[in-house]
Design a protein around this motif. Structure first.
Motif, PDB file in Angstrom:
ATOM      1  N   TYR A  65      22.513  52.795   8.469  1.00  0.00           N
ATOM      2  CA  TYR A  65      23.725  53.462   8.914  1.00  0.00           C
ATOM      3  C   TYR A  65      24.870  52.458   8.890  1.00  0.00           C
ATOM      4  N   LEU A  66      25.999  52.883   8.311  1.00  0.00           N
ATOM      5  CA  LEU A  66      27.187  52.036   8.266  1.00  0.00           C
ATOM      6  C   LEU A  66      28.409  52.922   8.452  1.00  0.00           C
ATOM      7  N   ILE A  95      25.515  53.829   4.765  1.00  0.00           N
ATOM      8  CA  ILE A  95      26.143  55.143   4.684  1.00  0.00           C
ATOM      9  C   ILE A  95      26.289  55.740   6.075  1.00  0.00           C
ATOM     10  N   ASP A  96      27.305  56.585   6.256  1.00  0.00           N
ATOM     11  CA  ASP A  96      27.428  57.315   7.520  1.00  0.00           C
ATOM     12  C   ASP A  96      27.104  58.783   7.280  1.00  0.00           C
ATOM     13  N   CYS A  97      27.179  59.587   8.336  1.00  0.00           N
ATOM     14  CA  CYS A  97      26.679  60.970   8.243  1.00  0.00           C
ATOM     15  C   CYS A  97      27.428  61.789   7.202  1.00  0.00           C
ATOM     16  N   SER A  98      28.754  61.724   7.217  1.00  0.00           N
ATOM     17  CA  SER A  98      29.523  62.511   6.271  1.00  0.00           C
ATOM     18  C   SER A  98      29.478  61.911   4.873  1.00  0.00           C
ATOM     19  N   GLY A  99      29.306  60.590   4.788  1.00  0.00           N
ATOM     20  CA  GLY A  99      29.133  59.954   3.489  1.00  0.00           C
ATOM     21  C   GLY A  99      27.867  60.439   2.801  1.00  0.00           C
ATOM     22  N   ASN A 111      22.389  58.467  10.980  1.00  0.00           N
ATOM     23  CA  ASN A 111      22.785  58.517  12.392  1.00  0.00           C
ATOM     24  C   ASN A 111      22.650  57.164  13.071  1.00  0.00           C
ATOM     25  N   ALA A 112      23.419  57.005  14.147  1.00  0.00           N
ATOM     26  CA  ALA A 112      23.457  55.743  14.871  1.00  0.00           C
ATOM     27  C   ALA A 112      22.312  55.594  15.855  1.00  0.00           C
TER      28      ALA A 112
END
Length: 290
Positions: free
Chosen positions: A182-183, A192-196, A258-259
Motif C-alpha cells: 500500500y502506498l 498502490i492505493d485503493c483508487s489507484g 488498504n492501510a
C-alpha cells in the motif's frame, strides 16, 4: 488579464488547473486568477514519477504519473513544473527532469506488472529504468524479442500489447496485483492505493477511470445499492466506503489496497465491514456495464 466570475460554484482543484495567481486559459471566465496561460504538453520519460501537492521534496504525494503519459505544463520554476495529467486530469507538481517536450503517440501499452528498459535489445544489458503496468509506449522498432520505444530503450516484446488489442477483466487485473504494498498516491505495481488499484484495473479493460475514490463513485457504473444492505454482490461490483474503494472478486470477497494490511488483499467483505468504524460502512455499490 483577469476575470471575476460571479455566483459560480467552485471547481474541483484536483482536476481543474487554477490557483489565485495562475490558471489554464480554458478556465478564463470560470475562475479568478491573476493570469491565464495555455499549457505546454510534455511527456513523462521516467519509469514513473511522483506528483506532489506542493513543489517540495517533502510535500505529500498526491498521485503518480507513468512513463509515456502526457502532462500539460502551466508553470516551470526552480526545477519544478505545475500542470495536469492528461490521463485522469489530476493536477499537481513534479520534477521538470522527468519530462520531454517531444511527444510520441502511443501504439502499445505495458501488460506486464512491471518491466525494464534496456539500452539494447539484449536482456543481459543493465536496465536503464523500470516501467509499470499500463504505461503507454510508442513502439518504433522490433528486434528479436524486444520492442524499441521512441526516445530510446528496449522492452521485452512479451510484456507489451497494441493499444486496444487486450482488454483484461478488471477483476483479473486486480487479482494480479495481490500483495502489492500500500502506498498513498500510488499507481504502480510497486506501490498502490485503493483508487489507484481500481484505476489500473479499469485501464487494463480499456475503461477511463478518475483518480480518487469519491470521483470514481460519482462517475463509474450504475448504482445498484446505496449501502450494500441485502445486496446480492457480483464479481466486478465496485464497493465504495467513505474514502475507500474495492472490487468484488466474487459474491463474498473484496479485492482492495488498504492501510490495515498495508497491501492489496482478497478478503471476505464481511471482515472489512467488521473492522469499519461507525459511519464508515458501504456508501455505494456500483456495477460496471449495468
Amino acid at each position: 488579464m483577469s476575470s471575476k466570475p460571479k455566483n459560480t460554484p467552485a471547481l474541483d482543484p484536483r482536476v481543474n488547473p487554477y490557483r489565485s495567481d495562475l490558471a489554464s486559459a480554458h478556465l478564463y471566465g470560470k475562475v479568478t486568477a491573476e493570469r491565464y496561460v495555455d499549457g505546454v504538453p510534455c511527456q513523462v520519460r521516467a519509469g514513473y514519477v511522483t506528483l506532489k501537492e506542493e513543489p517540495s521534496f517533502t510535500a505529500r504525494q498526491s498521485s503518480q504519473l507513468l512513463f509515456g503519459e502526457v502532462f500539460t505544463v502551466f508553470e516551470e520554476k526552480d526545477g519544478w513544473v505545475w500542470g495536469q495529467n492528461a490521463t485522469d486530469g489530476y493536477v499537481g507538481y513534479l520534477q521538470l527532469e522527468a519530462l520531454d517536450d517531444e511527444l510520441a503517440e502511443p501504439t502499445h501499452k505495458l501488460t506486464a506488472l512491471r518491466s525494464f528498459f534496456h539500452p539494447e535489445p539484449d536482456l543481459k544489458t543493465p536496465p536503464l529504468d523500470m516501467i509499470s503496468l499500463g504505461a503507454p509506449l510508442c513502439v518504433v522498432e522490433i528486434d528479436g524479442g524486444f520492442a524499441g520505444v521512441a526516445g530510446g530503450g528496449w522492452v521485452p516484446l512479451v510484456h507489451v500489447a497494441e493499444i486496444g488489442a487486450v482488454k483484461a477483466d478488471p477483476v483479473d487485473t486486480a487479482l494480479r496485483l495481490l500483495g502489492t504494498p500500500y502506498l498513498w498516491g500510488g499507481r504502480t505495481s510497486v506501490g498502490i492505493d485503493c483508487s489507484g488499484l481500481i484505476q489500473l484495473a479499469l485501464d487494463a479493460a480499456g475503461l477511463a477511470c478518475p483518480r480518487d475514490s469519491d470521483q470514481q463513485q460519482a462517475a463509474l457504473g450504475t448504482l445498484v445499492s446505496a449501502d450494500g444492505a441485502g445486496h446480492a454482490y457480483q464479481r466486478g461490483d465496485l464497493v465504495f466506503f467513505p474514502g475507500h474503494v474495492g472490487i468484488m472478486a466474487d459474491e463474498t470477497h473484496l479485492v482492495h489496497a488498504n492501510a490495515h494490511h498495508m497491501a492489496t488483499v482478497r478478503e471476505p467483505l464481511a471482515d472489512v465491514l467488521a473492522r469499519a468504524a461507525a459511519g464508515k460502512g458501504v456508501s455505494a455499490v456500483k456495477r460496471l456495464g449495468a
